[in-house]
Motif scaffolding. Structure first.
Motif, mmCIF file in Angstrom:
data_model
loop_
_atom_site.group_PDB
_atom_site.id
_atom_site.type_symbol
_atom_site.label_atom_id
_atom_site.label_comp_id
_atom_site.label_asym_id
_atom_site.label_seq_id
_atom_site.Cartn_x
_atom_site.Cartn_y
_atom_site.Cartn_z
ATOM 1 N N VAL A 128 -44.377 12.600 80.427
ATOM 2 C CA VAL A 128 -44.307 13.390 81.823
ATOM 3 C C VAL A 128 -45.955 13.601 81.994
ATOM 4 C CG1 VAL A 128 -44.595 16.040 81.986
ATOM 5 C CG2 VAL A 128 -42.581 15.138 81.171
ATOM 6 N N VAL A 129 -46.782 14.245 80.531
ATOM 7 C CA VAL A 129 -48.026 13.853 81.320
ATOM 8 C C VAL A 129 -48.350 12.435 81.466
ATOM 9 C CG1 VAL A 129 -47.935 15.429 79.140
ATOM 10 C CG2 VAL A 129 -49.039 13.051 78.643
ATOM 11 N N THR A 130 -48.449 11.602 82.077
ATOM 12 C CA THR A 130 -48.165 10.296 82.209
ATOM 13 C C THR A 130 -48.684 10.373 83.438
ATOM 14 O OG1 THR A 130 -46.594 9.532 81.993
ATOM 15 C CG2 THR A 130 -47.738 8.621 80.090
ATOM 16 N N HIS A 131 -47.835 12.014 84.113
ATOM 17 C CA HIS A 131 -48.187 11.708 86.008
ATOM 18 C C HIS A 131 -48.826 13.195 86.038
ATOM 19 C CE1 HIS A 131 -45.539 8.548 86.452
ATOM 20 N NE2 HIS A 131 -44.838 8.371 85.036
ATOM 21 N N LEU A 132 -49.169 13.358 85.720
ATOM 22 C CA LEU A 132 -49.620 15.121 85.629
ATOM 23 C C LEU A 132 -51.693 14.688 85.571
ATOM 24 C CD1 LEU A 132 -47.897 17.511 83.520
ATOM 25 C CD2 LEU A 132 -47.525 17.175 86.048
ATOM 26 N N PRO A 133 -52.278 15.669 86.354
ATOM 27 C CA PRO A 133 -53.520 15.720 86.382
ATOM 28 C C PRO A 133 -53.501 16.910 85.489
ATOM 29 C CG PRO A 133 -52.814 17.828 87.642
ATOM 30 C CD PRO A 133 -51.196 16.969 87.952
ATOM 31 N N ALA A 134 -55.241 16.708 84.584
ATOM 32 C CA ALA A 134 -55.470 17.848 82.935
ATOM 33 C C ALA A 134 -55.044 18.787 83.271
ATOM 34 C CB ALA A 134 -56.650 17.111 83.211
ATOM 35 N N ASP A 135 -55.622 19.628 84.661
ATOM 36 C CA ASP A 135 -54.965 20.875 84.380
ATOM 37 C C ASP A 135 -53.520 21.315 84.623
ATOM 38 O OD1 ASP A 135 -55.006 20.069 86.558
ATOM 39 O OD2 ASP A 135 -56.122 21.514 88.456
ATOM 40 N N GLU A 136 -52.842 20.726 84.988
ATOM 41 C CA GLU A 136 -51.580 21.144 84.134
ATOM 42 C C GLU A 136 -50.965 20.567 83.088
ATOM 43 O OE1 GLU A 136 -48.722 19.635 87.753
ATOM 44 O OE2 GLU A 136 -50.964 19.892 89.353
ATOM 45 N N VAL A 137 -51.483 19.496 82.835
ATOM 46 C CA VAL A 137 -51.239 19.928 80.719
ATOM 47 C C VAL A 137 -51.166 20.842 80.224
ATOM 48 C CG1 VAL A 137 -52.005 18.218 79.308
ATOM 49 C CG2 VAL A 137 -51.614 17.103 81.470
ATOM 50 N N LEU A 138 -52.209 20.968 80.938
ATOM 51 C CA LEU A 138 -52.912 22.358 79.927
ATOM 52 C C LEU A 138 -51.856 23.474 80.440
ATOM 53 C CD1 LEU A 138 -56.275 22.733 80.531
ATOM 54 C CD2 LEU A 138 -55.204 21.634 78.287
ATOM 55 N N VAL A 139 -50.686 23.650 81.351
ATOM 56 C CA VAL A 139 -50.145 24.810 81.266
ATOM 57 C C VAL A 139 -48.872 24.733 81.078
ATOM 58 C CG1 VAL A 139 -49.366 25.795 83.432
ATOM 59 C CG2 VAL A 139 -51.491 24.978 83.218
ATOM 60 N N TYR A 140 -48.938 22.887 81.083
ATOM 61 C CA TYR A 140 -47.028 22.790 81.055
ATOM 62 C C TYR A 140 -47.255 23.137 79.175
ATOM 63 C CZ TYR A 140 -45.143 20.859 84.690
ATOM 64 O OH TYR A 140 -44.565 19.787 85.382
ATOM 65 N N LEU A 141 -48.215 22.615 77.907
ATOM 66 C CA LEU A 141 -48.233 22.589 77.691
ATOM 67 C C LEU A 141 -48.349 24.018 75.917
ATOM 68 C CD1 LEU A 141 -50.643 20.024 76.081
ATOM 69 C CD2 LEU A 141 -48.051 19.910 76.199
ATOM 70 N N SER A 142 -49.557 24.810 76.873
ATOM 71 C CA SER A 142 -49.228 26.145 77.027
ATOM 72 C C SER A 142 -47.551 27.120 76.626
ATOM 73 C CB SER A 142 -49.747 27.256 77.557
ATOM 74 O OG SER A 142 -49.480 28.860 77.933
ATOM 75 N N GLU A 143 -47.189 26.064 77.647
ATOM 76 C CA GLU A 143 -45.476 26.542 78.279
ATOM 77 C C GLU A 143 -44.670 26.566 76.771
ATOM 78 O OE1 GLU A 143 -43.473 28.684 80.506
ATOM 79 O OE2 GLU A 143 -45.059 29.518 80.308
ATOM 80 N N VAL A 144 -44.910 24.767 76.788
ATOM 81 C CA VAL A 144 -43.974 24.547 75.135
ATOM 82 C C VAL A 144 -44.972 25.489 74.060
ATOM 83 C CG1 VAL A 144 -43.926 22.303 73.841
ATOM 84 C CG2 VAL A 144 -44.060 21.854 76.206
#
Length: 280
Positions: free
Chosen positions: A162-178
């Protein structure tokens, strides 16, 4: 973990009796010709054999992640059920729960038709997240993602490729949701490409030649020349560690993958992180 040099972390050994049961389960899944299997032409993500790869990861979830049969599992980017199919043979039908989300309608539709009727504790939901490669016309920005689940609802979250296909700013959002969705003590199993000094220099020319990463601008992302930017994303050593910490997730294991030219039983780098949040 150092921001300049990764050190592989060795997970605690699985007790031998349990390891024997895990190995038996994985071999049984591999041989089970009655499990659902999509048409190979419809598998839109992931290399390799659909069943073999999913079964391999089930072993990693149990051995490295500590996944339990009674867990509530969230699979972010579930695709066309590669991880879900083997999990049907491990999660307890009464106590275990699985929720898969993905932006690609075809994958979610297949899972709903071929998995949920036999395994009602497995549910799948399409979320119309915009992604340049997989869902370019999506209505939900990855920068504003809010997943449709209550706080502290899950015991285990999966983010494979998943993070292998995301820009950095979206990685932060996804991990915040997790971090919001996991119970205290719940775990995230995440794969990534971490571009440390060895991987960046490609010492000895051993790295997977498909992943000739080059730094993108001044940020933490590394892209592969001649491929679309989000086809494969690597990150500076230390970026994901800090992102996990920011989301309230404490890294408990890092296992480096063989994409970088070293011996390993998995391809991408693996992070296992534990939620420190309260609630239940």
């Amino acid at each position: 973990m150092s921001e300049t040099a990764l050190s592989p972390t060795t997970e605690p050994a699985v007790p031998s009796a349990r390891e024997e049961r895990v190995q038996w389960l994985l071999e049984t899944i591999e041989r089970n010709r009655f499990l659902p299997h999509p048409d190979p032409n419809s598998v839109f993500v992931g290399d390799g054999d659909f069943r073999a790869v999913g079964t391999e990861f089930l072993g990693h979830f149990i051995r490295m992640g500590g996944l339990q049969p009674q867990s509530r599992v969230l699979d972010i980017g579930c695709g066309i059920g590669r991880m879900a199919v083997p999990l049907t043979q491990y999660l307890d039908l009464e106590k275990g729960r699985y929720s898969g989300i993905d932006p690609v309608e075809g994958g979610i539709g297949w899972c709903r038709r071929f998995i949920t009727p036999a395994y009602p504790n497995f549910t799948f939901q399409r979320i119309d997240i915009e992604h340049d490669l997989y869902n370019p016309k999506g209505k939900v920005s990855g920068k504003a993602l809010r997943l449709p689940y209550a706080d502290r609802h899950f015991d285990f979250a999966i983010m494979t490729s998943v993070v292998t296909h995301l820009p950095a700013d979206e990685v932060l959002v996804y991990l915040s949701e997790v971090g919001r969705l996991l119970k205290a003590g719940g775990r995230l199993f995440m794969t990534a490409f971490v571009v440390d000094q060895v991987a960046a220099a490609n010492e000895g020319g051993r790295r997977d030649p498909r992943l000739a990463f080059e730094r993108h601008g001044d940020g933490p992302c590394w892209f592969v020349p001649d491929l679309p930017p989000l086809a494969a994303v690597g990150f500076d050593d230390g970026f994901l560690d800090r992102a996990l910490e920011r989301a309230g997730l404490a890294t408990v294991l890092i296992s480096l993958g063989h994409w970088r030219g070293q011996a390993a039983d998995h391809y991408q780098d693996v992070f296992v992180a534990e939620c420190r949040g309260g609630g239940g």
